[in-house]
Motif scaffolding. Structure first.
Motif, PDB file in Angstrom:
ATOM      1  N   VAL A   1     -14.551  -7.929   2.136  1.00  0.00           N
ATOM      2  CA  VAL A   1     -13.439  -7.106   2.590  1.00  0.00           C
ATOM      3  C   VAL A   1     -12.256  -7.595   1.576  1.00  0.00           C
ATOM      4  CG1 VAL A   1     -12.622  -8.693   4.287  1.00  0.00           C
ATOM      5  CG2 VAL A   1     -11.860  -6.199   4.082  1.00  0.00           C
ATOM      6  N   SER A   2     -11.553  -6.638   1.158  1.00  0.00           N
ATOM      7  CA  SER A   2     -10.297  -6.945   0.003  1.00  0.00           C
ATOM      8  C   SER A   2      -9.229  -7.690   0.725  1.00  0.00           C
ATOM      9  CB  SER A   2      -9.808  -5.775  -0.625  1.00  0.00           C
ATOM     10  OG  SER A   2      -9.184  -5.076   0.248  1.00  0.00           O
TER      11      SER A   2
ATOM     12  N   GLU B   1      -7.047  -5.024   2.423  1.00  0.00           N
ATOM     13  CA  GLU B   1      -7.582  -4.198   3.603  1.00  0.00           C
ATOM     14  C   GLU B   1      -7.555  -5.240   4.855  1.00  0.00           C
ATOM     15  OE1 GLU B   1     -11.414  -2.061   4.910  1.00  0.00           O
ATOM     16  OE2 GLU B   1     -11.556  -2.691   3.181  1.00  0.00           O
TER      17      GLU B   1
ATOM     18  N   GLN C   1       0.890  -1.213  -0.070  1.00  0.00           N
ATOM     19  CA  GLN C   1      -0.065  -0.039  -0.065  1.00  0.00           C
ATOM     20  C   GLN C   1       0.771   1.109  -0.032  1.00  0.00           C
ATOM     21  OE1 GLN C   1      -3.266   0.051   2.766  1.00  0.00           O
ATOM     22  NE2 GLN C   1      -4.117  -1.979   1.751  1.00  0.00           N
TER      23      GLN C   1
ATOM     24  N   ARG D   1      -5.486  -4.222   8.016  1.00  0.00           N
ATOM     25  CA  ARG D   1      -6.197  -4.034   9.518  1.00  0.00           C
ATOM     26  C   ARG D   1      -5.569  -4.893  10.460  1.00  0.00           C
ATOM     27  NH1 ARG D   1     -12.619  -3.452   9.101  1.00  0.00           N
ATOM     28  NH2 ARG D   1     -12.692  -1.789   7.575  1.00  0.00           N
TER      29      ARG D   1
END
Length: 577
Positions: free
Chosen positions: A303-304, A307, A190, A311
């Motif tokens: 949810v991807s 992600e 990311q 988290r």
């Protein structure tokens, strides 16, 4: 203000001289060029007074200096909205400067500041350098003679200007395996980036002195640092991602940061164990590349994988877990009551216990030419960002399990057509019904059953696939530029020594699977007790998730095993103290 220059990259790091500070500012630049310092300051003063809240005003006192500044700004990804250059400058006139500046900032508005005697030159420049306007000295009062003209030009520029960008610029050919590896690494960690190629990359490559293709792929950072042909570790360190352990000793080291490893790290950290989490590439593992996981507990809208992974990583860090990226462990060796873990860079750490959660990697496509085009049209798995590159294209997906179905549905949002190639006669054999029903309802996805890829062909990248139909025995050659492979997986256990028991496919045996027919521990087992449920044939080393033989290959199952491994680590530590 002087110009910014940088040395040519030679396979390492180049830092463009910092004239604009560290992080990339959001405000576009207004660049003024005048060799007369008094005039230069007066122009900058008037510009800041009217535009300082929306634009950043930069001064240069010669054409060459201004070009150097533009190269630096462009390499950093900053936008230049306006060039205001005096015509009569020694060495390089304003018209000559604007002509060369067009190659670096073609979208910037160009204004020539000139005396009345040079108006003919200014008029010719309208055609010669696509001049937008010329202003006569003096421009007082600016409210009447300067601002109205520039307001109109900046309004025009703003309507056509791209959104500002403050991340890493990646330069490299689309069909380069090295470029693809960097794209996947940045996306999965990311890290904001943009991939420029072709005409869009010309200005940045010129500014960063990367015109030789042999210097690509390269990364240009917001502060002007250029890495030519960098390793993933180079990029990770430059991005501020930890790559080396901060301590020589830990209670538990978790190897692998997929769902199982993240689960272990979160529970170990939350229960007060000093924990190190080690990952070779990026958190999330294979699940981290999933565009959407819809059957994981607690996420009714899905949810991807990325992600979910981030988290979990943030949660682990909150509990004090130390996370390493691009760190590879090459050996685990007993050391008294502890275990020594040696890294590829020669360093090592010691831990009371180890959790192996290294997961699996996609099996290679057994087709002629497949390896030759790996990273150049043939891809194993697919990060969600890849779909954006497939807009209006035809995409082929090999596989019939959930990962293939999720990828096909995600690609279908962008691609003109998605073709799924499945060996079995029915995709329901290995895919959840909720995915099957959506695939069958899609007008974009075509499912070809009983079909295999037998050959991959092309020049510098994938251009054709040779398909075999087992139901008819015939073959067919189809045009293709992108093939994404999801055909089973193999464990990442080759680096472990012979002390670790594995099944015929390389998955780690644990607990009851290690016992013989009479329920006795394996030969060489040094303890009087039997191995715990997730414990490997080496005491104190536990396996969780997909890498473990007979595990449930689901995200929820992996997270559950990761948590269970920490419970067993506690039990192990209590027995050794």
């Amino acid at each position: 203000m002087g110009g910014a220059t940088g040395g040519a990259p030679t396979g390492g790091v180049t830092t463009l001289a910092a004239s604009t500070g560290g992080a990339v500012p959001a405000r576009p630049v207004l660049l003024t060029v005048d060799d007369d310092r008094t005039v230069s300051r007066a122009v900058a003063r008037d510009l800041r007074r009217h535009y300082g809240d929306r634009y950043r005003v930069v001064r240069a006192e010669s054409g060459p200096d201004a070009l150097a500044v533009l190269r630096e700004l462009t390499a950093r990804g900053e936008m230049t909205a306006l060039l205001l250059a005096d015509h009569r400058m020694p060495g390089m006139t304003g018209v000559e400067f604007l002509e060369q500046a067009m190659d670096l900032v073609p979208s910037a508005k160009r204004v020539l500041l000139t005396a009345y005697a040079d108006t003919d030159t200014a008029i010719r420049a309208i055609n010669d350098v696509d001049l937008d306007h010329y202003l006569l000295k003096p421009w007082d009062p600016p409210e009447e003679k300067l601002y109205p003209v520039l307001d109109e030009l900046l309004e025009q520029w703003g309507r056509a200007a791209p959104a500002s960008f403050e991340g890493i610029t990646l330069l490299g050919h689309q069909w380069s395996a090295e470029t693809q590896e960097l794209k996947e690494f940045l996306a999965r960690n990311q890290v904001p980036y943009r991939h420029l190629q072709g005409e869009g990359a010309t200005a940045v490559r010129t500014a960063a002195e990367l015109t030789d293709d042999a210097l690509l792929p390269a990364t240009v950072f917001p502060d002007g640092t250029v890495l030519s042909r960098p390793s993933l570790r180079d990029v990770a360190e430059r991005c501020g991602l930890p790559t080396s352990a901060g301590s020589p000793f830990y209670d538990v080291v978790v190897v692998g940061a997929g769902p199982a490893g993240l689960g272990s790290a979160v529970y170990a950290g939350s229960e007060g164990l000093r924990t190190l989490l080690v990952e070779r590439t990026a958190t999330g593992g294979q699940a981290g590349t999933s565009s959407r996981i819809e059957n994981y507990l607690g996420f009714p809208r899905g949810v991807s994988g990325a992600e979910l992974a981030m988290r979990a990583r943030d949660q682990a860090v909150k509990f004090g877990v130390e996370v390493l990226t691009t760190a590879e462990i090459t050996e685990i060796a007993p050391h008294g009551d502890g275990r020594v873990l040696r890294f590829a860079d020669g360093s090592e750490v010691t831990a009371h216990a180890v959790v192996l959660a290294t997961g699996v990697q996609w099996s290679r496509l057994p087709a002629t030419g497949a390896e030759e085009f790996s990273g150049r049209g043939v891809y194993y798995g697919a990060d969600p960002h890849e779909a954006l590159s497939c807009r209006d294209e035809e995409v082929y997906v090999v596989g019939a399990a959930n990962s293939a179905g999720q990828a096909a549905l995600h690609f279908a949002k962008y691609a003109r057509r998605v073709v799924m190639l499945c060996r079995s006669p029915d995709i329901r054999r290995g895919m959840s019904e909720y995915l099957v029903s959506r695939i069958e309802a899609s007008d974009v996805i075509e499912v070809r059953t009983c079909t295999q890829v037998v050959a991959v062909e092309g020049a510098d990248h994938l251009e054709r696939l040779v398909l075999s139909d087992s139901s008819t025995g015939g073959t067919e050659t189809v045009a293709a530029s992108r093939l994404f492979v999801f055909i089973g997986a193999r464990p990442l256990t080759d680096w472990l020594g012979d002390a670790f028991s594995r099944d015929d496919h390389g998955f780690l045996r644990t607990g009851p699977a290690l016992l013989d027919g009479d329920g006795r521990p394996p030969a060489g087992w040094p303890l009087t007790r039997a191995p715990y449920h997730l414990e490997c044939s080496v005491p104190g080393v536990f396996a969780a998730g997909d890498v473990r033989a007979e595990s449930v290959k689901r995200v929820a199952g992996a997270v559950g095993e990761g948590a269970m491994a920490v419970t067993l680590v506690h039990r192990y530590l209590e027995g050794t103290r």
